[in-house]
Motif scaffolding. Structure first.
Motif, PDB file in Angstrom:
ATOM      1  N   UNK A 126       0.977  -1.162  -0.190  1.00 32.14           N
ATOM      2  CA  UNK A 126       0.080   0.072   0.153  1.00 32.14           C
ATOM      3  C   UNK A 126       0.705   1.343   0.030  1.00 32.14           C
ATOM      4  N   UNK A 127       1.865   1.316   0.749  1.00 31.08           N
ATOM      5  CA  UNK A 127       2.776   2.379   0.762  1.00 31.08           C
ATOM      6  C   UNK A 127       3.560   2.573  -0.473  1.00 31.08           C
ATOM      7  N   UNK A 128       3.967   1.532  -1.125  1.00 31.17           N
ATOM      8  CA  UNK A 128       4.524   1.739  -2.398  1.00 31.17           C
ATOM      9  C   UNK A 128       3.593   2.330  -3.264  1.00 31.17           C
ATOM     10  N   UNK A 129       2.402   1.878  -3.564  1.00 23.18           N
ATOM     11  CA  UNK A 129       1.324   2.153  -4.312  1.00 23.18           C
ATOM     12  C   UNK A 129       1.051   3.433  -4.005  1.00 23.18           C
ATOM     13  N   UNK A 130       0.963   4.090  -2.922  1.00 22.50           N
ATOM     14  CA  UNK A 130       0.593   5.391  -2.613  1.00 22.50           C
ATOM     15  C   UNK A 130       1.322   6.490  -3.163  1.00 22.50           C
ATOM     16  N   UNK A 131       2.797   6.128  -3.711  1.00 23.21           N
ATOM     17  CA  UNK A 131       3.532   7.291  -3.993  1.00 23.21           C
ATOM     18  C   UNK A 131       3.493   7.289  -5.460  1.00 23.21           C
ATOM     19  N   UNK A 132       2.525   6.537  -6.339  1.00 22.03           N
ATOM     20  CA  UNK A 132       2.616   6.491  -7.686  1.00 22.03           C
ATOM     21  C   UNK A 132       1.350   7.834  -7.972  1.00 22.03           C
ATOM     22  N   UNK A 133       1.675   8.147  -9.335  1.00 20.72           N
ATOM     23  CA  UNK A 133       0.861   9.286  -9.805  1.00 20.72           C
ATOM     24  C   UNK A 133      -0.711   9.177  -9.671  1.00 20.72           C
ATOM     25  N   UNK A 134      -1.289  10.217  -8.745  1.00 20.29           N
ATOM     26  CA  UNK A 134      -2.580  10.197  -8.588  1.00 20.29           C
ATOM     27  C   UNK A 134      -3.071   9.353  -7.408  1.00 20.29           C
ATOM     28  N   UNK A 135      -2.327   8.530  -6.894  1.00 18.08           N
ATOM     29  CA  UNK A 135      -3.051   7.414  -5.940  1.00 18.08           C
ATOM     30  C   UNK A 135      -3.292   8.089  -4.649  1.00 18.08           C
ATOM     31  N   UNK A 136      -2.424   9.257  -4.139  1.00 19.96           N
ATOM     32  CA  UNK A 136      -2.728   9.890  -3.052  1.00 19.96           C
ATOM     33  C   UNK A 136      -4.052  10.606  -3.015  1.00 19.96           C
TER      34      UNK A 136
END
Length: 344
Positions: free
Chosen positions: A111-121
């Motif tokens: 989840x933390x890794x995905x959160x850093x991707x474009x638009x995820x936050x």
């Protein structure tokens, strides 16, 4: 007959904190919560923080103290501003617990890794806040807080993330309609996922709302283009994060409509590549029957006339030119065959 034990409503802030995570998980229908059972009272600009290690941080002055006051004055009549303060504290508590939700196989690392991707936050925060706003009253009722603070379900607060929530609502509402889902279904499904699972589900919702699953091969790259549109559009919402709420809301809705329009263009273009009309195979018209002329009918069944004899005035050794011979003597059936009759 068996009965399921129902936990008693909390009567203190400690009991509220102990029951809040499971109440949020059950309310969302999620398979697990990553909360580790620890709550730390903090003093910072953040009202709440769902840390990646599973710890929940809550601001003492803005969140914890109002909730402590709520139970210290249980059942008492409170003025509207106090009820609003209670409600905002509970909204933050529910919001942060929603961050911890996910499927059984989810991990905080992914989840933390995905959160850093474009638009995820922008997507994750927008989904979490929108869902928490929609389910706050149910959260309050399940915990019996409406009995502890009478009137708390009759007041409203504004919520947060005005740059993210309107866009998320607009997109998920459109996908509910296009897929024939009940209102709020797409938002709820996304809320039960971590950041690692949200974009794949969102792309699926867009893709499956079209005819493409029945038209294009599995290795087509349409999904990746749809994801790119969604990520770029949602990431753009960060531009309005510090704007006044009204302006942020207006721009958020405008961005969502642009994203939906771009998605429509992409899917319609992809559909068109598989549904362009192909030319029909060449089909000759059926032959039509022509009524023979009286002259043709009169010759039906008769022996064709013999070639004309040479004129006596012409020399027996003279020969007409090839072209004259060709046009003067049309091709006819051999003497042994009768011509086929034409029937009208």
């Amino acid at each position: 007959m068996t009965t399921t034990a129902v936990a008693a409503h909390p009567t203190s802030i400690a009991e509220l904190f102990a029951q809040s995570a499971e109440t949020a998980r059950a309310l969302a229908g999620a398979e697990q919560s990553a909360w580790n059972g620890h709550i730390i009272e903090s003093s910072s600009v953040m009202l709440g923080l769902a840390h990646w290690d599973g710890t929940l941080y809550l601001d003492r002055e803005s969140i914890v103290d109002p909730l402590r006051h709520l139970y210290e004055h249980a059942g008492a009549t409170r003025p509207t501003p106090t009820l609003i303060a209670y409600r905002e504290s509970l909204a933050t508590l529910l919001h942060e617990h929603a961050h911890f939700l996910g499927p059984a196989d989810a991990t905080q690392e992914a989840a933390r890794e995905a959160f850093t991707k474009l638009g995820s936050r922008q997507l994750e925060e927008g989904v979490t806040e929108a869902w928490a706003q929609d389910h706050l009253d149910d959260f309050i009722h399940r915990l019996g807080i409406d009995k502890v603070a009478p009137g708390i379900d009759s007041v409203r607060s504004n919520g947060y993330y005005a740059a993210f929530v309107p866009a998320v609502r607009e997109i998920t509402t459109a996908l509910d309609a296009r897929n024939g889902f009940p209102p709020g279904e797409t938002l709820s499904v996304l809320n039960r996922q971590t950041a690692a699972g949200q974009f794949p589900l969102l792309v699926d919702a867009v893709y499956n709302s079209t005819r493409l699953p029945d038209l294009e091969p599995p290795d087509a790259d349409t999904r990746s283009r749809l994801e790119s549109i969604l990520r770029s559009g949602l990431a753009h919402l960060e531009t309005y994060e510090l704007s006044p709420p009204d302006l942020a809301t207006t721009n958020s809705l405008a961005t969502a409509n642009q994203v939906l329009s771009h998605l429509d263009h992409e899917t319609h273009t992809a559909e068109a590549t598989y549904t362009l009309s192909q030319p029909d195979p060449c089909v000759l018209p059926r032959p039509t029957r022509r009524i023979p002329s009286p002259h043709e009918a009169a010759l039906s069944g008769l022996t064709p006339p013999s070639p004309a004899r040479p004129s006596p005035t012409l020399s027996s050794t003279s020969h007409p030119s090839p072209s004259t011979h060709h046009h003067a003597h049309p091709r006819s059936s051999p003497p042994s065959r009768q011509p086929l009759a034409r029937h009208g």
